[in-house]
Design a protein around this motif. Structure first.
Motif, PDB file in Angstrom:
ATOM      1  N   VAL A  99      -2.153   5.420  -4.433  1.00 22.40           N
ATOM      2  CA  VAL A  99      -3.185   6.325  -3.904  1.00 22.40           C
ATOM      3  C   VAL A  99      -2.575   7.718  -3.842  1.00 22.40           C
ATOM      4  O   VAL A  99      -1.596   7.949  -3.130  1.00 22.40           O
ATOM      5  N   THR A 100      -3.133   8.654  -4.612  1.00 23.04           N
ATOM      6  CA  THR A 100      -2.591  10.016  -4.667  1.00 23.04           C
ATOM      7  C   THR A 100      -3.471  10.967  -3.856  1.00 23.04           C
ATOM      8  O   THR A 100      -4.691  10.833  -3.821  1.00 23.04           O
ATOM      9  N   ILE A 101      -2.806  11.941  -3.242  1.00 22.82           N
ATOM     10  CA  ILE A 101      -3.490  12.868  -2.322  1.00 22.82           C
ATOM     11  C   ILE A 101      -3.020  14.292  -2.605  1.00 22.82           C
ATOM     12  O   ILE A 101      -1.813  14.549  -2.681  1.00 22.82           O
ATOM     13  N   ASP A 102      -3.961  15.206  -2.747  1.00 18.29           N
ATOM     14  CA  ASP A 102      -3.649  16.629  -2.845  1.00 18.29           C
ATOM     15  C   ASP A 102      -3.803  17.228  -1.449  1.00 18.29           C
ATOM     16  O   ASP A 102      -4.925  17.353  -0.950  1.00 18.29           O
ATOM     17  N   ARG A 133       0.865  -1.183   0.000  1.00 17.95           N
ATOM     18  CA  ARG A 133       0.000   0.000   0.000  1.00 17.95           C
ATOM     19  C   ARG A 133       0.901   1.232   0.000  1.00 17.95           C
ATOM     20  O   ARG A 133       1.653   1.456   0.942  1.00 17.95           O
ATOM     21  N   VAL A 134       0.808   2.001  -1.091  1.00 15.62           N
ATOM     22  CA  VAL A 134       1.671   3.176  -1.234  1.00 15.62           C
ATOM     23  C   VAL A 134       0.808   4.401  -1.519  1.00 15.62           C
ATOM     24  O   VAL A 134      -0.053   4.376  -2.403  1.00 15.62           O
ATOM     25  N   PHE A 135       1.058   5.456  -0.762  1.00 12.87           N
ATOM     26  CA  PHE A 135       0.354   6.724  -0.892  1.00 12.87           C
ATOM     27  C   PHE A 135       1.361   7.795  -1.321  1.00 12.87           C
ATOM     28  O   PHE A 135       2.510   7.796  -0.875  1.00 12.87           O
ATOM     29  N   LEU A 136       0.903   8.743  -2.149  1.00 12.14           N
ATOM     30  CA  LEU A 136       1.759   9.838  -2.607  1.00 12.14           C
ATOM     31  C   LEU A 136       1.004  11.150  -2.469  1.00 12.14           C
ATOM     32  O   LEU A 136      -0.109  11.297  -2.971  1.00 12.14           O
ATOM     33  N   SER A 137       1.648  12.104  -1.781  1.00  9.09           N
ATOM     34  CA  SER A 137       1.021  13.405  -1.542  1.00  9.09           C
ATOM     35  C   SER A 137       1.784  14.494  -2.290  1.00  9.09           C
ATOM     36  O   SER A 137       3.011  14.566  -2.219  1.00  9.09           O
ATOM     37  N   ASP A 138       1.042  15.361  -3.002  1.00  8.95           N
ATOM     38  CA  ASP A 138       1.646  16.497  -3.703  1.00  8.95           C
ATOM     39  C   ASP A 138       0.518  17.434  -4.159  1.00  8.95           C
ATOM     40  O   ASP A 138      -0.540  16.958  -4.575  1.00  8.95           O
ATOM     41  N   PRO A 139       0.733  18.764  -4.110  1.00 12.77           N
ATOM     42  CA  PRO A 139      -0.306  19.697  -4.548  1.00 12.77           C
ATOM     43  C   PRO A 139      -0.362  19.892  -6.057  1.00 12.77           C
ATOM     44  O   PRO A 139      -1.276  20.559  -6.555  1.00 12.77           O
ATOM     45  N   ASN A 140       0.601  19.309  -6.801  1.00  9.63           N
ATOM     46  CA  ASN A 140       0.650  19.475  -8.250  1.00  9.63           C
ATOM     47  C   ASN A 140      -0.163  18.374  -8.928  1.00  9.63           C
ATOM     48  O   ASN A 140       0.249  17.213  -8.984  1.00  9.63           O
ATOM     49  N   ALA A 141      -1.320  18.744  -9.454  1.00 14.84           N
ATOM     50  CA  ALA A 141      -2.229  17.761 -10.046  1.00 14.84           C
ATOM     51  C   ALA A 141      -1.604  17.056 -11.247  1.00 14.84           C
ATOM     52  O   ALA A 141      -1.834  15.860 -11.467  1.00 14.84           O
ATOM     53  N   ARG A 173       1.535  16.344 -11.742  1.00 14.83           N
ATOM     54  CA  ARG A 173       2.490  15.335 -11.293  1.00 14.83           C
ATOM     55  C   ARG A 173       1.780  14.125 -10.702  1.00 14.83           C
ATOM     56  O   ARG A 173       2.237  12.991 -10.862  1.00 14.83           O
ATOM     57  N   LEU A 174       0.660  14.349 -10.025  1.00 17.87           N
ATOM     58  CA  LEU A 174      -0.098  13.216  -9.499  1.00 17.87           C
ATOM     59  C   LEU A 174      -0.680  12.386 -10.637  1.00 17.87           C
ATOM     60  O   LEU A 174      -0.729  11.153 -10.552  1.00 17.87           O
ATOM     61  N   ASP A 175      -1.123  13.054 -11.715  1.00 14.02           N
ATOM     62  CA  ASP A 175      -1.618  12.324 -12.890  1.00 14.02           C
ATOM     63  C   ASP A 175      -0.508  11.459 -13.472  1.00 14.02           C
ATOM     64  O   ASP A 175      -0.729  10.287 -13.817  1.00 14.02           O
ATOM     65  N   LEU A 176       0.690  12.036 -13.590  1.00 13.52           N
ATOM     66  CA  LEU A 176       1.820  11.278 -14.118  1.00 13.52           C
ATOM     67  C   LEU A 176       2.150  10.103 -13.211  1.00 13.52           C
ATOM     68  O   LEU A 176       2.425   8.991 -13.685  1.00 13.52           O
ATOM     69  N   ALA A 177       2.092  10.331 -11.910  1.00 16.82           N
ATOM     70  CA  ALA A 177       2.404   9.265 -10.954  1.00 16.82           C
ATOM     71  C   ALA A 177       1.463   8.088 -11.120  1.00 16.82           C
ATOM     72  O   ALA A 177       1.883   6.924 -11.026  1.00 16.82           O
ATOM     73  N   ARG A 178       0.199   8.355 -11.380  1.00 20.28           N
ATOM     74  CA  ARG A 178      -0.773   7.263 -11.546  1.00 20.28           C
ATOM     75  C   ARG A 178      -0.546   6.490 -12.836  1.00 20.28           C
ATOM     76  O   ARG A 178      -0.886   5.311 -12.916  1.00 20.28           O
ATOM     77  N   THR A 179       0.051   7.129 -13.855  1.00 16.64           N
ATOM     78  CA  THR A 179       0.385   6.377 -15.067  1.00 16.64           C
ATOM     79  C   THR A 179       1.584   5.459 -14.806  1.00 16.64           C
ATOM     80  O   THR A 179       1.697   4.397 -15.425  1.00 16.64           O
TER      81      THR A 179
END
Length: 357
Positions: free
Chosen positions: A222-225, A200-208, A210-216
């Motif tokens: 699990v991405t969190i703003d 289970r890995v979570f990633l937090s960042d305010p840059n949408a 970069r979160l989109d790229l992370a999910r690819t």
């Protein structure tokens, strides 16, 4: 030959300089092939000199202008007297840490990366990766297997940072992990955590973006703003018993992100600080004590980790090239590389410079 040289903040120049001469005893000369632009390079460009010495470095004697680039690889073109670990023609990844090898407290214990006289190729050494060629010590170069590309060879250095951060946190099979910061080190830490067995890995960042790229890169991530929801609440809701993650890794150097790590980690969990904070940061030590957690720094990497990280990348267990979003030539490095990465509205993550074109 051409090289990208740091002169001062906002003053990087692609210049024609003399090629390196013959390597001395225990040294090698390489034809650089790929080099990545690191966050440290960006900080030098924006605010430096920071790591580039203003006064002669205590070990290398270097100061003033500097060929940047410490994430690189190349091909050996000449070896000096006594060199046996590589031969001419070998493709290599560069481990850029330069320091005393004996008669020093940390060196004598094999902890070379903790030396108080530590220097780095590309920051405090006459040569760096953002040039057509460089001179290095034999202990700075590691042969890479046929299965590894030149680009992957240049990614060993930042990947080693991420792997060591996971080591410091004790990430293992079945671990739950939070990473704050979706920059190159943050995303490589996500990949390193997966390679270590985190489920289970979570990633937090305010840059949408970069979160989109992370999910690819990791569809199960699990991405969190953190500007839109509570990181700790989201993490607790996604972990067994609602207790939080086993390990939280702060990979951006931000006080709020570090606070989120302390909140989101479970009791007796581990918080690892790998991002470099620009100054002193506050920490909720009441929570640290009452939750009985460990807070650990993670500086660079043991130099002995290079063969292990090379193997992780070459076998596909850690697909580091997924973080590369753009490839450019040296002549375009300032505008298309450094300026693009410093653009707040930019979409780039890791930019790789191809030195063969």
């Amino acid at each position: 030959m051409q090289a990208l040289i740091f002169h001062a903040a906002k003053d990087l120049r692609v210049e024609e300089i003399e090629k390196p001469g013959r390597p001395g005893p225990g040294q090698v000369r390489i034809r650089n092939t790929r080099v990545g632009i690191c966050g440290t390079d960006l900080h030098e460009y924006a605010y430096g000199p920071i790591f580039v010495p203003k006064e002669p470095h205590p070990f290398t004697g270097v100061s003033g202008t500097q060929i940047l680039g410490h994430e690189f690889g190349g091909t050996v073109t000449e070896i000096g007297e006594g060199v046996t670990r590589v031969k001419v023609g070998d493709r290599v990844s560069v481990q850029p840490l330069i320091m005393p090898r004996d008669n020093e407290y940390y060196a004598d214990r094999g902890l070379f990366f903790l030396s108080e006289k530590l220097a780095l190729a590309g920051l405090s050494w006459p040569w760096g990766g953002m040039a057509e060629a460089s001179i290095l010590n034999d202990y700075n170069v590691y042969p890479i297997p046929n299965a590894m590309s030149e680009e992957e060879a240049a990614l060993v250095e930042p990947t080693a940072v991420a792997v060591y951060a996971c080591d410091r946190g004790g990430v293992r099979a079945g671990s739950s992990v939070l990473v704050t910061g979706a920059g190159p080190i943050g995303l490589l830490t996500v990949l390193a955590a997966r390679a270590a067995g985190a489920t289970r890995v979570f990633l937090s960042d305010p840059n949408a973006k970069r979160l989109d790229l992370a999910r690819t890169i990791d569809p199960d991530l699990v991405t969190i703003d953190p500007t839109k929801e509570s990181v700790a609440e989201r993490v607790r809701a996604g972990t067994d018993g609602g207790v939080g993650v086993d390990v939280a890794i702060e990979a951006v150097g931000n006080e709020r992100a570090l606070g989120n790590c302390v909140e989101a980690v479970r009791r007796q969990g581990v918080v690892v600080q790998v991002g470099l904070h620009p100054g002193p940061s506050k920490l909720d030590w009441f929570s640290v004590t009452c939750k009985d957690i460990d807070v650990r720094g993670s500086w660079a990497y043991p130099t002995t980790s290079w063969p292990r990280v090379i193997d992780l990348i070459a076998t596909g267990r850690l697909p580091a090239s997924k973080v590369v979003t753009k490839r450019i030539q040296l002549k375009d490095a300032v505008r298309e590389g450094f300026d693009a990465l410093l653009d707040p509205a930019g979409t780039q993550l890791k930019i790789m410079i191809d030195l063969t074109k």
